[in-house]
Design a protein around this motif. Structure first.
Motif, short mmCIF file in Angstrom:
data_model
loop_
_atom_site.label_atom_id
_atom_site.label_comp_id
_atom_site.label_asym_id
_atom_site.label_seq_id
_atom_site.Cartn_x
_atom_site.Cartn_y
_atom_site.Cartn_z
N THR A 150 0.83 -1.21 0.00
CA THR A 150 0.00 0.00 0.00
C THR A 150 0.87 1.26 0.00
O THR A 150 0.60 2.22 -0.74
CB THR A 150 -0.93 0.00 1.22
OG1 THR A 150 -1.70 -1.20 1.24
CG2 THR A 150 -1.86 1.20 1.19
N LEU A 153 2.41 1.71 -3.43
CA LEU A 153 1.46 2.12 -4.46
C LEU A 153 1.07 3.59 -4.33
O LEU A 153 0.90 4.28 -5.34
CB LEU A 153 0.21 1.24 -4.40
CG LEU A 153 0.36 -0.21 -4.83
CD1 LEU A 153 -0.91 -0.99 -4.53
CD2 LEU A 153 0.71 -0.31 -6.31
N PHE A 154 0.93 4.07 -3.08
CA PHE A 154 0.45 5.44 -2.85
C PHE A 154 1.56 6.40 -2.45
O PHE A 154 1.26 7.52 -2.02
CB PHE A 154 -0.64 5.43 -1.77
CG PHE A 154 -1.92 4.77 -2.20
CD1 PHE A 154 -2.87 5.47 -2.92
CD2 PHE A 154 -2.16 3.44 -1.89
CE1 PHE A 154 -4.06 4.86 -3.31
CE2 PHE A 154 -3.34 2.82 -2.28
CZ PHE A 154 -4.29 3.53 -3.00
N GLY A 159 5.11 6.15 -6.23
CA GLY A 159 3.96 5.26 -6.21
C GLY A 159 3.18 5.31 -7.52
O GLY A 159 2.83 6.38 -8.00
N ILE A 160 2.88 4.14 -8.07
CA ILE A 160 2.23 4.09 -9.39
C ILE A 160 0.80 4.64 -9.32
O ILE A 160 0.35 5.33 -10.24
CB ILE A 160 2.25 2.64 -9.94
CG1 ILE A 160 1.66 2.62 -11.35
CG2 ILE A 160 1.48 1.69 -9.02
CD1 ILE A 160 1.83 1.29 -12.05
N VAL A 161 0.09 4.36 -8.24
CA VAL A 161 -1.28 4.88 -8.12
C VAL A 161 -1.24 6.40 -7.98
O VAL A 161 -2.06 7.10 -8.59
CB VAL A 161 -2.00 4.23 -6.92
CG1 VAL A 161 -3.39 4.86 -6.72
CG2 VAL A 161 -2.14 2.73 -7.12
N TYR A 162 -0.30 6.90 -7.20
CA TYR A 162 -0.19 8.36 -7.03
C TYR A 162 0.17 9.01 -8.35
O TYR A 162 -0.36 10.09 -8.68
CB TYR A 162 0.87 8.68 -5.98
CG TYR A 162 1.05 10.15 -5.73
CD1 TYR A 162 0.17 10.85 -4.89
CD2 TYR A 162 2.07 10.86 -6.34
CE1 TYR A 162 0.31 12.21 -4.68
CE2 TYR A 162 2.23 12.22 -6.13
CZ TYR A 162 1.35 12.89 -5.29
OH TYR A 162 1.49 14.24 -5.09
N LYS A 163 1.05 8.39 -9.14
CA LYS A 163 1.43 8.96 -10.43
C LYS A 163 0.25 8.98 -11.40
O LYS A 163 0.09 9.93 -12.18
CB LYS A 163 2.59 8.15 -11.02
CG LYS A 163 3.89 8.26 -10.25
CD LYS A 163 4.40 9.69 -10.20
CE LYS A 163 5.70 9.80 -9.45
NZ LYS A 163 6.19 11.21 -9.34
N ILE A 164 -0.59 7.93 -11.34
CA ILE A 164 -1.76 7.91 -12.21
C ILE A 164 -2.74 9.02 -11.81
O ILE A 164 -3.27 9.73 -12.67
CB ILE A 164 -2.45 6.53 -12.13
CG1 ILE A 164 -1.54 5.46 -12.75
CG2 ILE A 164 -3.80 6.55 -12.83
CD1 ILE A 164 -2.06 4.04 -12.58
N LEU A 165 -2.96 9.17 -10.51
CA LEU A 165 -3.83 10.24 -10.04
C LEU A 165 -3.26 11.62 -10.40
O LEU A 165 -4.01 12.54 -10.75
CB LEU A 165 -4.03 10.13 -8.52
CG LEU A 165 -4.81 8.92 -8.01
CD1 LEU A 165 -4.81 8.88 -6.49
CD2 LEU A 165 -6.24 8.95 -8.53
N TRP A 194 -9.80 -6.25 -0.13
CA TRP A 194 -8.87 -6.93 -1.03
C TRP A 194 -8.30 -8.21 -0.41
O TRP A 194 -8.16 -9.23 -1.10
CB TRP A 194 -7.71 -5.98 -1.37
CG TRP A 194 -6.68 -6.62 -2.26
CD1 TRP A 194 -6.73 -6.77 -3.61
CD2 TRP A 194 -5.45 -7.22 -1.83
NE1 TRP A 194 -5.60 -7.41 -4.06
CE2 TRP A 194 -4.80 -7.71 -2.99
CE3 TRP A 194 -4.83 -7.41 -0.60
CZ2 TRP A 194 -3.57 -8.35 -2.94
CZ3 TRP A 194 -3.60 -8.04 -0.54
CH2 TRP A 194 -2.98 -8.50 -1.70
#
Length: 324
Positions: A150, A153-154, A159-165, A194
């Motif tokens: 987690t 990711l954030f 973090g890949i999720v943060y980069k996408i956001l 999850w």
């Protein structure tokens, strides 16, 4: 003759078997029961003697032994509970704990039920077995690894999720999920969904395995589709299991999982992440305030007992069997 025919046949009297004879006849079953009984006594019932600490100003080093410390500590009655309830952080603890528990009850509790219904509709048995195996795997992943994943990711650095956001919302506009208190509840519930949804289907799939297939065949003859089969046969068949699991969930409404929250807690999200479990750890282990920590633990246990009894009573009023 007519009178004798109308009377029921007399049942011969059978001598009631004594409990001792019953135990001797099934001695191997009782021998297998011994480890479980010992476990319950040692780890569940003997520690209950420590509840007296909640009513004392407990000083563990006031005597040479633990028993001596119990006897020599001053009795203060309900002073620890009063201090706990009147403390500035009690409202925050109650709000955070109930928020996480209620969100879990709303979003996490139905997830295994819905997933079980979906798995039950799969007709290809090979695909169904593979799917079940894959959804069980997250349950066996350590919470330390889940917390690490987690954070990776954030992470605000890579973090890949943060980069996408960030690419969607713009540079600097993406939220820092790990540090912001308003995202903490959703983060914890999301981790639970999850990790445990797949494993939670085991109970419901076992209940679905006992459904009489003739009910489905009769309903299909009457023209019922898959949706009506699920609504009128499948769900009523597992209703008792759902009620039992709901009672257990309601009974643990103040138990939010110490390890998971401790791993995700930091100084920035403290106002949302401090719950009763972490409070007991901080007071009892870090600050050595054993009486306050025990008082908080007793409060949790009493509330859990009341919730279980109330949920069981409501279930019986609604026509379900409940626990007893």
């Amino acid at each position: 003759m007519s009178r004798q025919k109308g009377k029921a046949a007399a049942v011969p009297y059978q001598k009631k078997e004594s409990f001792l004879h019953f135990v001797i006849a099934h001695k191997w079953l009782y021998i297998l029961l011994i480890p479980g009984v010992l476990y319950m006594l040692v780890f569940n019932y003997l520690p209950m003697a420590g509840i007296v600490i909640a009513f004392q100003d407990f000083r563990p080093f006031s005597a040479d032994s633990a028993i001596g410390a119990y006897l020599s500590s001053e009795w203060v009655g309900l002073a620890n509970f009063k201090k706990f309830f009147m403390g500035y952080d009690f409202t925050m603890l109650l709000k955070n704990t109930l928020s996480i528990s209620i969100l879990s009850l709303i979003f996490f509790f139905p997830a295994p039920i819905l997933l079980s219904l979906l798995l039950n509709e799969i007709r290809c048995q090979g695909y169904k077995r593979v799917s079940q195996t894959l959804i069980y795997i997250p349950h066996f992943i350590s919470l330390v690894i889940v917390a690490t994943l987690t954070q990776q990711l954030f992470s605000t650095t890579d973090g890949i999720v943060y980069k996408i956001l960030e690419s969607i919302m713009g540079r600097g506009a993406a939220p820092d999920v790990l540090a912001s208190p308003k995202y903490f509840y959703g983060l914890i519930v999301g981790q639970n969904i999850w990790k445990e949804t797949g494993y939670g289907t085991i109970v419901f799939l076992a209940a679905l395995a006992g459904v009489d297939m003739e009910l489905y065949e009769a309903a299909r003859i009457d023209g019922a589709g898959r949706w009506r089969l699920m609504w009128h046969i499948t769900l009523p068949a597992i209703r008792g299991t759902i009620v039992i699991m709901l009672i257990l969930k309601v009974g643990s409404i103040l138990n939010t999982g110490y390890e998971q929250i401790f791993l995700m807690q930091n100084d920035l999200n403290y106002t949302a992440s401090e719950v009763f479990d972490t409070y007991i750890y901080n007071k009892g282990i870090k600050l050595a305030q054993y009486s306050m920590a025990t008082a908080a633990g007793v409060f949790k246990s009493v509330v859990s007992l009341i919730m279980v009894l109330a949920a069981n009573k409501i279930a019986k009023m609604c026509g379900e069997s409940g626990f007893y």
